[in-house]
Design a protein around this motif. Structure first.
Motif, mmCIF file in Angstrom:
data_model
loop_
_atom_site.group_PDB
_atom_site.id
_atom_site.type_symbol
_atom_site.label_atom_id
_atom_site.label_comp_id
_atom_site.label_asym_id
_atom_site.label_seq_id
_atom_site.Cartn_x
_atom_site.Cartn_y
_atom_site.Cartn_z
ATOM 1 N N VAL A 235 64.528 70.707 -15.010
ATOM 2 C CA VAL A 235 64.676 71.674 -14.047
ATOM 3 C C VAL A 235 63.974 73.050 -13.191
ATOM 4 N N LEU A 236 63.288 72.653 -14.858
ATOM 5 C CA LEU A 236 62.237 74.316 -15.020
ATOM 6 C C LEU A 236 60.708 73.811 -14.108
ATOM 7 N N GLU A 237 60.710 73.014 -14.356
ATOM 8 C CA GLU A 237 59.659 71.746 -13.557
ATOM 9 C C GLU A 237 59.673 72.111 -11.954
ATOM 10 N N TRP A 238 61.174 71.714 -10.831
ATOM 11 C CA TRP A 238 60.943 71.856 -10.063
ATOM 12 C C TRP A 238 61.107 73.403 -9.892
ATOM 13 N N SER A 239 61.845 74.363 -10.819
ATOM 14 C CA SER A 239 61.998 75.683 -10.393
ATOM 15 C C SER A 239 60.464 76.058 -10.031
ATOM 16 N N PHE A 240 59.784 75.724 -11.095
ATOM 17 C CA PHE A 240 58.113 76.651 -10.540
ATOM 18 C C PHE A 240 57.653 76.081 -9.505
ATOM 19 N N SER B 184 54.918 76.725 -15.920
ATOM 20 C CA SER B 184 54.054 75.488 -15.945
ATOM 21 C C SER B 184 53.454 73.691 -16.287
ATOM 22 N N VAL B 185 53.102 73.851 -16.756
ATOM 23 C CA VAL B 185 51.513 73.075 -16.932
ATOM 24 C C VAL B 185 52.221 72.811 -18.252
ATOM 25 N N LEU B 186 52.809 74.317 -18.936
ATOM 26 C CA LEU B 186 53.341 73.995 -20.635
ATOM 27 C C LEU B 186 54.633 72.780 -20.192
ATOM 28 N N ALA B 187 55.197 73.099 -19.258
ATOM 29 C CA ALA B 187 56.706 72.287 -19.234
ATOM 30 C C ALA B 187 55.763 70.530 -19.049
ATOM 31 N N VAL B 188 55.251 70.034 -18.286
ATOM 32 C CA VAL B 188 55.742 69.192 -17.462
ATOM 33 C C VAL B 188 54.636 68.364 -18.693
ATOM 34 N N MET B 189 53.512 69.169 -20.366
ATOM 35 C CA MET B 189 53.021 68.197 -21.094
ATOM 36 C C MET B 189 53.857 68.087 -21.923
ATOM 37 N N ASP C 160 45.624 75.372 -4.425
ATOM 38 C CA ASP C 160 47.549 75.908 -4.440
ATOM 39 C C ASP C 160 48.009 74.516 -3.755
ATOM 40 N N LEU C 161 47.672 74.042 -2.680
ATOM 41 C CA LEU C 161 48.532 73.169 -2.466
ATOM 42 C C LEU C 161 48.929 71.640 -3.119
ATOM 43 N N LEU C 162 47.517 71.330 -3.797
ATOM 44 C CA LEU C 162 47.571 70.880 -4.586
ATOM 45 C C LEU C 162 48.560 70.606 -5.905
ATOM 46 N N ALA C 163 48.714 72.388 -5.836
ATOM 47 C CA ALA C 163 49.952 72.245 -7.572
ATOM 48 C C ALA C 163 51.556 71.895 -6.860
ATOM 49 N N VAL C 164 51.676 72.312 -5.995
ATOM 50 C CA VAL C 164 52.675 71.141 -5.331
ATOM 51 C C VAL C 164 53.048 69.878 -4.783
ATOM 52 N N LEU C 165 52.522 69.850 -4.313
ATOM 53 C CA LEU C 165 51.886 68.279 -3.841
ATOM 54 C C LEU C 165 52.767 67.361 -5.285
ATOM 55 N N PRO C 166 52.221 67.067 -6.643
ATOM 56 C CA PRO C 166 52.464 66.046 -7.082
ATOM 57 C C PRO C 166 54.156 65.747 -7.236
ATOM 58 N N SER C 167 54.782 67.163 -7.477
ATOM 59 C CA SER C 167 56.331 66.889 -7.595
ATOM 60 C C SER C 167 56.870 66.554 -6.679
ATOM 61 N N TYR C 168 56.527 66.811 -5.216
ATOM 62 C CA TYR C 168 57.329 65.771 -3.995
ATOM 63 C C TYR C 168 57.094 64.680 -4.053
ATOM 64 N N LEU C 169 55.703 64.280 -4.697
ATOM 65 C CA LEU C 169 55.324 62.924 -4.521
ATOM 66 C C LEU C 169 55.983 61.618 -5.778
ATOM 67 N N SER C 170 56.384 62.453 -6.476
ATOM 68 C CA SER C 170 57.694 62.660 -7.540
ATOM 69 C C SER C 170 58.615 61.055 -6.655
ATOM 70 N N LEU C 171 58.877 61.954 -5.775
ATOM 71 C CA LEU C 171 60.247 61.429 -5.472
ATOM 72 C C LEU C 171 59.680 60.001 -5.324
ATOM 73 N N PHE C 172 58.832 59.981 -4.355
ATOM 74 C CA PHE C 172 58.410 58.340 -4.034
ATOM 75 C C PHE C 172 57.494 57.842 -5.026
ATOM 76 N N PHE C 173 56.904 57.939 -6.286
ATOM 77 C CA PHE C 173 55.760 57.089 -7.008
ATOM 78 C C PHE C 173 56.550 58.094 -8.007
ATOM 79 N N ILE C 174 56.944 57.254 -8.889
ATOM 80 C CA ILE C 174 57.264 57.465 -10.003
ATOM 81 C C ILE C 174 55.694 57.618 -11.033
#
Length: 275
Positions: free
Chosen positions: A55-60, A33-38, A90-104
């Motif tokens: 798609v891979l990022e949201w799957s993870f 998942s980290v590799l995909a983001v990079m 563990d919480l911070l590991a999933v929050l950025p994806s959801y925040l990206s819906l509001f903050f590019i």
């Protein structure tokens, strides 16, 4: 209750093949998942594989979200887990994806998932390395007063030197104000030398040369402070590990042991060696 206990044993323990397999798969998922983001941050790759990476990022993200909720459900003390270091990570590991819906752009903070790799110490039975980390932490805490005094002295020096350089060089050489001059002093004292601001007058160059030479001392002083404390703490740990129980004779106790792990008697501290 049976399901919760079984899930807790798999997720939080490493004594069974199933739990170890779960942790190994989780570590691989974190790495991927980290590799995909990079890779998504590379323009040429994003053009060709941007959709697949998202798609891979949201799957993870979905996988880690379910895992986080299951961890809360199966934890023996839920609030303690949520407020723990790994619970927050563990919480911070999933929050950025959801925040990206509001903050590019906030999805790139997903790289914080790399902190979850710290579980490798538990999975691979490398807990002994945490003992060495404890030694380093104790050495840093023991030397914090000296380091604070040192940093205050360095801060005073760069403020004085920066103010003097502002008066000597002035705006013509790029020293437009005292904060900018202090920035130059910090960069020069740290022996970084970006070269965006340079002195042009003979006096300014002379002061710059003094600051550069002083920079080597700035590097050496904190290193010596921490090294001295580290050696002292290491000697204390070695002495504690070789302390033996006077009741049953057992040796090599943990560095923070107060009682013997065999008979339960209080351990007597070893006498300091005499010169």
């Amino acid at each position: 209750m049976g399901l919760r206990k079984r899930l807790g044993d798999i997720i939080f323990e490493t004594n069974t093949p199933v739990s170890r397999g779960f942790d190994v798969v989780l570590l691989w998922a974190i790495l991927l998942s980290v590799l995909a983001v990079m890779l998504e941050g590379v323009a040429s790759i994003q053009v060709r594989f941007g959709t697949a990476l998202r798609v891979l990022e949201w799957s993870f993200t979905g996988l880690f979200t379910v895992e986080y909720l299951v961890r809360i459900y199966s934890a023996r003390k839920r609030l303690r887990y949520v407020g723990s270091f790994f619970g927050i990570v563990d919480l911070l590991a999933v929050l950025p994806s959801y925040l990206s819906l509001f903050f590019i752009g906030s999805q790139y903070f997903i790289v914080i998932r790399a902190l979850r790799m710290l579980r490798v110490f538990r999975v691979l039975k490398l807990v002994r390395f945490l003992g060495e980390a404890s030694v380093l932490s104790r050495a840093l805490r023991a030397s914090r007063e000296k380091i604070v005094v040192f940093l205050v002295a360095v801060l005073t020096i760069v403020v004085i030197v920066g103010s003097v350089m502002f008066l000597v060089e002035g705006e013509a050489s790029g020293y437009t104000n005292i904060p900018v001059s202090v920035y130059w002093a910090i960069v020069t004292l740290a022996t970084v030398g970006y070269g965006d601001i340079i002195p042009t007058t003979p006096l300014g160059r002379f002061l710059a040369a003094i600051v550069m030479i002083l920079g080597y001392g700035v590097i050496a002083v904190p290193t010596g402070i921490v090294t001295t404390e580290l050696a002292r703490v290491s000697r204390e740990n070695e002495r504690r590990q070789h302390q033996h129980c006077h009741h049953c004779g057992l040796e090599e106790h943990d560095d923070d042991a107060v009682f013997c792990r065999r008979c339960g008697e209080r351990l007597a501290p070893e006498a300091e060696p005499t010169a």
